[in-house]
Design a protein around this motif. Structure first.
Motif, PDB file in Angstrom:
ATOM      1  N   LEU A   1       9.182   3.772  11.936  1.00 23.57           N
ATOM      2  CA  LEU A   1      10.189   3.116  11.097  1.00 23.57           C
ATOM      3  C   LEU A   1       9.531   2.454   9.886  1.00 23.57           C
ATOM      4  O   LEU A   1      10.052   2.522   8.768  1.00 23.57           O
ATOM      5  N   ASP A   2       8.369   1.806  10.115  1.00 19.85           N
ATOM      6  CA  ASP A   2       7.657   1.163   8.997  1.00 19.85           C
ATOM      7  C   ASP A   2       7.320   2.185   7.908  1.00 19.85           C
ATOM      8  O   ASP A   2       7.500   1.925   6.715  1.00 19.85           O
ATOM      9  N   ALA A   3       6.827   3.339   8.339  1.00 23.94           N
ATOM     10  CA  ALA A   3       6.398   4.349   7.369  1.00 23.94           C
ATOM     11  C   ALA A   3       7.587   4.887   6.573  1.00 23.94           C
ATOM     12  O   ALA A   3       7.504   5.072   5.357  1.00 23.94           O
ATOM     13  N   LEU A   4       8.713   5.118   7.248  1.00 25.58           N
ATOM     14  CA  LEU A   4       9.883   5.630   6.531  1.00 25.58           C
ATOM     15  C   LEU A   4      10.440   4.568   5.577  1.00 25.58           C
ATOM     16  O   LEU A   4      10.836   4.881   4.447  1.00 25.58           O
TER      17      LEU A   4
ATOM     18  N   HIS B   1       0.834  -1.206   0.000  1.00 24.21           N
ATOM     19  CA  HIS B   1       0.000   0.000   0.000  1.00 24.21           C
ATOM     20  C   HIS B   1       0.860   1.244   0.000  1.00 24.21           C
ATOM     21  O   HIS B   1       1.973   1.226   0.495  1.00 24.21           O
ATOM     22  N   PRO B   2       0.335   2.346  -0.549  1.00 24.36           N
ATOM     23  CA  PRO B   2       1.089   3.608  -0.449  1.00 24.36           C
ATOM     24  C   PRO B   2       1.304   3.974   1.017  1.00 24.36           C
ATOM     25  O   PRO B   2       0.434   3.728   1.852  1.00 24.36           O
ATOM     26  N   ALA B   3       2.474   4.550   1.284  1.00 34.40           N
ATOM     27  CA  ALA B   3       2.818   4.817   2.675  1.00 34.40           C
ATOM     28  C   ALA B   3       2.081   6.035   3.196  1.00 34.40           C
ATOM     29  O   ALA B   3       2.044   7.061   2.531  1.00 34.40           O
ATOM     30  N   PRO B   4       1.482   5.923   4.383  1.00 36.19           N
ATOM     31  CA  PRO B   4       0.982   7.145   5.018  1.00 36.19           C
ATOM     32  C   PRO B   4       2.175   7.956   5.511  1.00 36.19           C
ATOM     33  O   PRO B   4       3.248   7.400   5.680  1.00 36.19           O
ATOM     34  N   PRO B   5       1.998   9.255   5.693  1.00 39.16           N
ATOM     35  CA  PRO B   5       3.133  10.030   6.215  1.00 39.16           C
ATOM     36  C   PRO B   5       3.549   9.498   7.581  1.00 39.16           C
ATOM     37  O   PRO B   5       2.693   9.113   8.378  1.00 39.16           O
ATOM     38  N   PRO B   6       4.875   9.439   7.841  1.00 43.46           N
ATOM     39  CA  PRO B   6       5.321   8.874   9.100  1.00 43.46           C
ATOM     40  C   PRO B   6       4.785   9.694  10.271  1.00 43.46           C
ATOM     41  O   PRO B   6       4.868  10.916  10.235  1.00 43.46           O
TER      42      PRO B   6
END
Lengths: 243, 263
Positions: A127-130, A4-9
């Protein structure tokens, strides 16, 4: 890995009160933490070949310069990431602070390796988001700062780790490259600790300022010979260290 | 030193004159920063020795959309100590709008013994702006130890950071002359070229020092220089040399590598 596209961290969690996470500082700063740093000399291999580093005194001179330039700049970025600045904005600020493409590539490669180790050690959404937003690796100091925050460390500790790495890499490499006396090199590191403490303080102060004034408030200290040496080193056919 | 410290704020604004040339609707020198013009060129002429400890100098230049401007200095700028060891400050702000071109090519900045100077150069570029900017620092006059000098260059393009570098020298900057920073050399400089054309065709990273071994392992005696692509559409030439002449030669060579046809 999510597709999925990443949400902002999200912002890094608040540091644990009273230095409760002190042991995490030791784990993250330990050269045996599997983040790939041991394969890099921080410019020492090129400086040794050019003749600039040849004994404990010249190593100390090298490390003092590196600490105050590349080290301080990395420490400011790391502390700012721990303090909750947007990691993608910091990643861009790291690009602007790294004129050498070889050093940008090294920093992203080390960031990717640290990300893998940090997510195993302290899994968390920041960390997941970055990792999702920068699959080929974010700049190492940004990952370091997020990992420190996830582990419950304050910005000041993230700065200390970045600065410590900025001198232990060259020092360890110099022992191998020049067969320096390890005791003499340990003494070099000990003599650098007051500079290191002062730089950590400066980086943490700048990170606090950056929360209000933006990334321009972070240190941008650079070292022309480190840039030159990195590009030269990247062109060697045979080398002991990756950078 | 005999004079008191000064505060000065000079301003330049360049606009297209409608006939393919450059008009200067604003050309306001102040104190030590006297300005002279000829066609699309402005020269900063030192009207008194500056910066001197305690001075606060500021120079703003704006190149409006579609205009071209070249700015230079008549001579090297020498940072000198003042009466009480106070730090002097020299802030430059450059704004370049779309389709505008700025050549910012001052002569070197020399940090004399005992001086303390902090300079900042902030550059705001529109997406379609072009820039050639040179900065040269010489650490001490001939045979003397340099004073304290710190220079920060912050370049933003379309609101995003493109280059941010600070160089610091002298006693307050441990290791400045060591093997990580200048390696005992006394002249250092950068030449930055920003051009949207680099989006499609970035420069390749390249070393310019000529007396290298074949593997590029050894620094040359006189100086070393490097051309690098930045993370945006820009090329940076970084040079470290034993003296100002060698430095200029390396930066000129870098400029020729980076800017094919003059613009």
């Amino acid at each position: 890995m999510s597709t999925h596209p990443a949400p902002p961290p999200p912002p890094a969690p608040a540091p644990a009160p009273g230095g409760a996470a002190r042991a995490a500082l030791l784990v993250l700063a330990d050269g045996r933490f599997p983040a790939g740093g041991h394969a890099h000399s921080g410019g020492a291999e090129a400086a040794v070949r050019a003749g600039g580093v040849h004994d404990p005194d010249s190593l100390e001179h090298f490390c003092r310069g590196r600490l105050r330039t590349a080290g301080l700049t990395a420490a400011g970025l790391a502390a700012a990431a721990t303090a909750g600045l947007d990691p993608l904005v910091l990643d861009e600020a790291a690009d602007a602070r790294t004129a050498s493409p070889a050093l940008r590539a090294t920093s992203r490669k080390l960031g990717r390796q640290l990300m893998r180790a940090a997510r195993a050690a302290w899994p968390g959404p920041a960390l997941d988001a970055l990792a999702a937003a920068r699959p080929r690796g974010a700049h190492q100091p940004v990952v370091l700062g997020l990992a420190a925050g996830t582990a419950g460390l304050p910005p000041h500790d993230a700065a200390h780790i970045a600065l410590y790495e900025s001198v232990t890499g060259p020092a360890t490499a110099a022992v191998r490259l020049l067969s320096l006396d390890p005791f003499a090199v340990a003494a070099v590191l000990a003599r650098l600790t007051p500079d290191l403490d002062r730089a950590a303080e400066a980086a943490a102060t700048a990170a606090r300022a950056a929360l209000h004034d933006g990334v321009d408030a972070l240190p941008a200290a650079s070292a022309p010979l480190l840039d030159l040496a990195a590009e030269r080193h990247a062109r060697w056919k045979v080398r002991l260290f990756a950078s | 030193m005999t004079r008191w410290s000064v505060t000065a704020h000079a301003r330049i604004t360049a606009a297209p004159d409608g006939r393919g040339g450059t008009a200067l609707p604003e050309l306001a020198g102040d104190g030590p920063l006297a300005l002279r013009r000829s066609r699309d060129r402005v020269t900063v002429v030192g009207a008194m020795a500056a910066p001197l400890g305690g001075d606060r100098l500021r120079l703003d230049a704006t190149v409006l959309a579609g205009a071209r401007l070249r700015v230079g200095t008549a001579a090297a700028t020498i940072s000198l100590p003042g009466r009480d060891g106070a730090e002097s400050v020299y802030d430059v702000t450059l704004t370049v709008e779309d389709r505008a071109v700025l050549h910012w090519l001052p002569e070197p900045l020399i940090a004399a013994a005992g001086s303390r100077l902090r300079t900042t150069t902030r550059v705001e570029l529109a997406e379609g702006a072009r820039l050639v900017l040179r900065e040269e620092q010489v650490l001490g006059r001939s045979g003397e130890q340099p004073g304290a000098l710190s220079t920060r260059l912050t370049v933003r393009r379309a609101g995003r950071p493109l280059l941010d570098q600070e160089l610091s020298f002298g006693q307050a900057a441990p290791g400045w002359d060591g093997p990580a920073v200048l390696g005992g050399r006394r002249a250092v400089g950068q030449l930055l070229v920003v051009d949207p054309a680099f989006e499609d065709k970035p420069v390749a990273a390249r070393l310019l020092d000529r007396d290298d071994g074949l593997d590029g392992s050894h620094a040359s005696d006189g100086g070393d220089a490097l051309v690098t692509p930045l993370a945006g559409p820009a090329a940076l030439v970084t040079a470290v040399a034993r003296d100002a002449l060698t430095l200029r030669r390396l930066l000129d060579e870098g400029q020729r590598e980076v800017v094919g046809a003059p613009w």
